[in-house]
Design an enzyme around this catalytic site. Structure first.
Site, PDB file in Angstrom:
ATOM      1  N   GLU A 125       0.805  -1.214   0.000  1.00  0.00           N
ATOM      2  CA  GLU A 125       0.000   0.000   0.000  1.00  0.00           C
ATOM      3  C   GLU A 125       0.841   1.269   0.000  1.00  0.00           C
ATOM      4  OE1 GLU A 125      -0.299  -2.574   2.112  1.00  0.00           O
ATOM      5  OE2 GLU A 125      -2.162  -3.510   1.408  1.00  0.00           O
ATOM      6  N   PHE A 164      -5.803   0.285   5.087  1.00  0.00           N
ATOM      7  CA  PHE A 164      -4.492   0.137   4.438  1.00  0.00           C
ATOM      8  C   PHE A 164      -4.078   1.375   3.630  1.00  0.00           C
ATOM      9  CE2 PHE A 164      -6.115  -4.441   4.407  1.00  0.00           C
ATOM     10  CZ  PHE A 164      -5.556  -4.725   5.633  1.00  0.00           C
ATOM     11  N   HIS A 217     -14.328  -0.474   2.658  1.00  0.00           N
ATOM     12  CA  HIS A 217     -14.446  -1.238   3.905  1.00  0.00           C
ATOM     13  C   HIS A 217     -14.187  -0.350   5.129  1.00  0.00           C
ATOM     14  CE1 HIS A 217     -14.295  -4.335   0.897  1.00  0.00           C
ATOM     15  NE2 HIS A 217     -14.417  -5.299   1.764  1.00  0.00           N
ATOM     16  N   ARG A 226     -18.425  -1.312   2.618  1.00  0.00           N
ATOM     17  CA  ARG A 226     -18.683  -2.654   2.103  1.00  0.00           C
ATOM     18  C   ARG A 226     -20.158  -3.010   2.222  1.00  0.00           C
ATOM     19  NH1 ARG A 226     -19.472  -7.812   4.132  1.00  0.00           N
ATOM     20  NH2 ARG A 226     -18.425  -9.435   2.957  1.00  0.00           N
TER      21      ARG A 226
HETATM   22  C1  LIG Z   1      -1.706  -4.996   4.601  1.00  0.00           C
HETATM   23  C2  LIG Z   1      -2.775  -5.816   3.974  1.00  0.00           C
HETATM   24  N1  LIG Z   1      -3.155  -5.541   2.713  1.00  0.00           N
HETATM   25  C3  LIG Z   1      -4.138  -6.269   2.142  1.00  0.00           C
HETATM   26  C4  LIG Z   1      -4.769  -7.270   2.830  1.00  0.00           C
HETATM   27  C5  LIG Z   1      -5.905  -8.044   2.194  1.00  0.00           C
HETATM   28  N2  LIG Z   1      -5.535  -9.421   1.893  1.00  0.00           N
HETATM   29  C6  LIG Z   1      -5.842 -10.433   2.710  1.00  0.00           C
HETATM   30  S1  LIG Z   1      -5.265 -11.899   2.191  1.00  0.00           S
HETATM   31  C7  LIG Z   1      -4.579 -11.213   0.805  1.00  0.00           C
HETATM   32  C8  LIG Z   1      -3.825 -12.063  -0.169  1.00  0.00           C
HETATM   33  C9  LIG Z   1      -2.724 -12.791   0.523  1.00  0.00           C
HETATM   34  O1  LIG Z   1      -2.039 -13.642  -0.332  1.00  0.00           O
HETATM   35  P1  LIG Z   1      -0.963 -14.628   0.263  1.00  0.00           P
HETATM   36  O2  LIG Z   1      -0.071 -13.892   1.187  1.00  0.00           O
HETATM   37  O3  LIG Z   1      -0.327 -15.320  -0.864  1.00  0.00           O
HETATM   38  O4  LIG Z   1      -1.842 -15.580   1.173  1.00  0.00           O
HETATM   39  P2  LIG Z   1      -2.421 -17.044   0.837  1.00  0.00           P
HETATM   40  O5  LIG Z   1      -2.263 -17.305  -0.631  1.00  0.00           O
HETATM   41  O6  LIG Z   1      -1.607 -17.970   1.647  1.00  0.00           O
HETATM   42  O7  LIG Z   1      -3.838 -17.014   1.261  1.00  0.00           O
HETATM   43  C10 LIG Z   1      -4.823  -9.839   0.781  1.00  0.00           C
HETATM   44  C11 LIG Z   1      -4.396  -8.925  -0.271  1.00  0.00           C
HETATM   45  C12 LIG Z   1      -4.358  -7.495   4.155  1.00  0.00           C
HETATM   46  N3  LIG Z   1      -4.945  -8.421   4.935  1.00  0.00           N
HETATM   47  N4  LIG Z   1      -3.350  -6.775   4.696  1.00  0.00           N
END
Ligand SMILES: Cc1ncc(C[n+]2csc(CCOP(=O)(O)OP(=O)(O)O)c2C)c(N)n1
Ligand SMILES: [Mg+2]
Lengths: 268, 314
Positions: B58, B83, B109, B167
């Protein structure tokens, strides 16, 4: 536990994960299922744990990819840290199993997470704290591969090497998917192993669903260096239609899909 | 009850941005791996060449947007409110606001209604954080249609903008024919007993409360604040005076630093003011169902009605 016992435990945890998420009607099944075998290996074989989840001698675990909490919650309930009935109340008001792990609400959670990138930074601080106290606790942290997009992760990795934190094990759940797509399409990571090595980590690449590879990798320690395990995994592992499908990052199975999932995981 | 169409402001805005992009080639949409959730994936489908994915980063999202703005584009940077306004705060401060660069930032959100995810994701501080920045314009539309119109309002305004969206699917009650004037309160209802000042999701709940109050003979004025900064204190003062100095501010945000404090600050030198505030009382959110959470935090239509009644009886 033997490898076959660990496998059976993982099946049970996956089943509970799907049941929890289905009951909550929200949550993140994909990244939960990819992480399950690694979590089971940590909690049932490798980590130094006690009956009291607050025992200071315990090893620490930080789920930096905090959205993958259902299997961790199922494990904490299985360990008796939280009442098993709470598995029915994932993401519900006034209950310990929050949508993302909250250390003040849930015994056994060592760090509140959910904002990606922060857990690994806190875990690095914990490892440094144990070094300063000359305590022998090990700190394990699990990050998502998408999570590695966050600059904060790499700031923490640099610090971990700088402070020679050989009591820190970083596990990357390398399932190749994040929220909006494939990691290499969203933000290409290239050669992750080379990156971690360049950052000063002793690095191993393993199959994150094979206990014969997970267990010895978790035992490894390199004098004066933090350890990174890049665990090659399958997002949605164990539920055929969820496997390698980004749609199941944050969707919840219902009806027939739910039945199929439960059946494939050996439920009724 | 007849089925009311409910839609979320996050989707109104993303729909508006896609339509606007047909008219303006300099629009670029950026997202930090939350396109599924913020709604920006519809933009990616329509204009793949003008969609920039920054990954889960972000701070880089905002920094890159500032760079794109400095090369003549009009970037719209998207992620969850916590974020953008939170994680990237200092980048917004220096790379965008301090430099007065034309970047549009949207935080979806917002508030406590992203219910399941819990306290880490429920942003109750973005209004306070964003309005504290010099050069920043802060927007907070009340429904799907208004959010849709806001895309153009942001585009036409020169300079940094932050918009909070939600949301939560809510009834649509404004019209796409409405003229949105930046920095002007929208009078949804005239009244003489209590002036209700509301923003975002709370405007919809306040409208419900005002209708119930009317049935009881309490005549509430309702001002919708789609522009939190600059704040239309002239209208707020005028309607508060008309309502005997009674003013009730409603926001899905923490009690400190948000719209409530902004209104109180603007009224502090007026005589005979009775002020009350429906907001989150300085605690973090948690998981639950959205309706349950609004109740737990005391920010439902019934709470607004109750506070208004008390003000009138004071
Ligand atoms: C700082 C932040 N930005 C965005 C999110 C939203 N978010 C939750 S899970 C995710 C994707 C995560 O991908 P990955 O780290 O590969 O996890 P996995 O594939 O193991 O679920 C995002 C963008 C968040 N939780 N925290
Ligand atoms: Mg992943």
């Amino acid at each position: 536990m033997t490898v076959s016992e660990l496998k059976e435990k993982a099946r049970q945890i996956r089943l509970e994960t799907i049941e929890m998420v289905a009951k909550a009607t929200s949550g993140h099944p994909g990244g939960s299922l990819s992480a399950t075998d690694l979590l089971v290996a940590l909690y049932y074989s490798k980590m130094r744990l006690f009956d009291d989840p607050h025992d200071e001698r315990r090893d620490r675990f930080v789920l930096s990819k905090g959205h993958a909490n259902p299997p961790l919650y199922a494990i904490l309930a299985d360990k008796g840290y939280v009442d098993k009935d709470e598995l029915n109340y994932l993401r519900r008001l006034h209950h310990p199993f929050q949508g993302h792990p909250e250390s003040n609400k849930c015994p056994g959670i060592d760090c509140s997470t959910g904002s990606l990138g922060q857990g690994i930074s806190v875990a690095t601080g914990m490892a440094l704290g144990f070094k300063l106290k000359k305590a022998d606790n090990q700190v394990y942290a699990m990050v998502g591969d998408g999570e590695l997009d966050e600059g904060l992760c790499w700031e923490a990795f640099m610090a971990a090497a700088n402070y020679k934190l050989d009591n820190l094990t970083v596990i990357v759940d390398r399932n190749m998917l994040q929220l909006d797509g494939n990691t290499e399409d969203v933000m290409a990571h290239g050669d992750l192993k080379a990156k971690f090595e360049a950052f000063g980590f002793a690095t191993d690449v393993i199959n994150g669903h094979d206990f014969e590879e997970i267990l010895p990798a978790l035992d490894k320690k390199a004098e004066g260096k933090p350890h990174c395990i890049i665990a090659m995994t399958v997002k949605g592992k164990g539920v055929s239609y969820m496997e390698n499908n980004v749609e199941w990052h944050g969707s919840v199975p219902k009806g027939e899909q739910l039945e199929t999932a439960l059946k494939e995981l050996g439920g009724k | 009850m007849a089925d009311v169409v409910k839609k979320a402001t996050r989707h109104g805005y993303s729909e508006g941005l896609v339509e606007l992009a047909a008219k303006h080639e300099d629009i670029i949409c950026l997202d930090a791996d939350l396109g599924h959730a913020t709604g920006s994936l519809v933009f990616r489908e329509a204009y793949p060449d003008r969609y920039i994915e920054t990954g889960i980063a972000e701070q880089d999202l905002i920094g890159m947007a500032a760079g794109l703005a400095r090369t003549g584009f009009v970037p719209f940077a998207n992620s969850f409110a916590v974020f953008t306004a939170g994680r990237a705060f200092e980048i917004i401060r220096n790379a965008v606001c301090y430099s007065n660069v034309n970047v549009k930032i949207v935080g979806s959100h917002s508030g406590i209604t992203p219910a399941g995810d819990g306290g880490t994701h429920q942003c109750i501080e973005d209004i306070a954080a964003m309005r504290s920045l010099p050069n920043m314009t802060v927007l907070s539309p009340c429904d799907f249609n208004q959010a849709k119109l806001m895309a153009e309002v942001m585009y036409e305004h020169q300079g940094p903008c932050y918009m909070r969206t939600s949301r939560e699917p809510m009834p649509i009650f404004t019209s796409l024919e409405d003229k949105i004037e930046l920095g002007k309160a929208q009078v949804l209802r005239d009244g003489k007993d209590v002036c209700i000042v509301a923003t975002g999701v709370m405007t919809c709940l306040a409208k419900e409360a005002a209708e119930q109050l009317a049935a009881e003979g309490i005549d509430a004025a309702l001002l919708n604040i789609h522009t939190i900064k600059p704040l239309d204190m002239d209208s707020i003062k005028a309607y508060t005076k008309k309502c005997g100095g009674r003013v009730l501010v409603c926001e899905e945000a923490n009690m400190y630093g948000g719209l409530g404090e902004a209104v109180a600050y603007g009224l502090v030198n007026e005589d005979g003011i009775s002020f009350d505030h429906v907001a989150v009382m300085d605690r973090f959110g948690q998981s639950g169902l959205s309706g349950e959470l609004l109740e737990e935090y005391g920010i439902t239509a019934a709470n607004i009605k109750e506070h208004a009644e008390k003000l009138v009886k004071r």
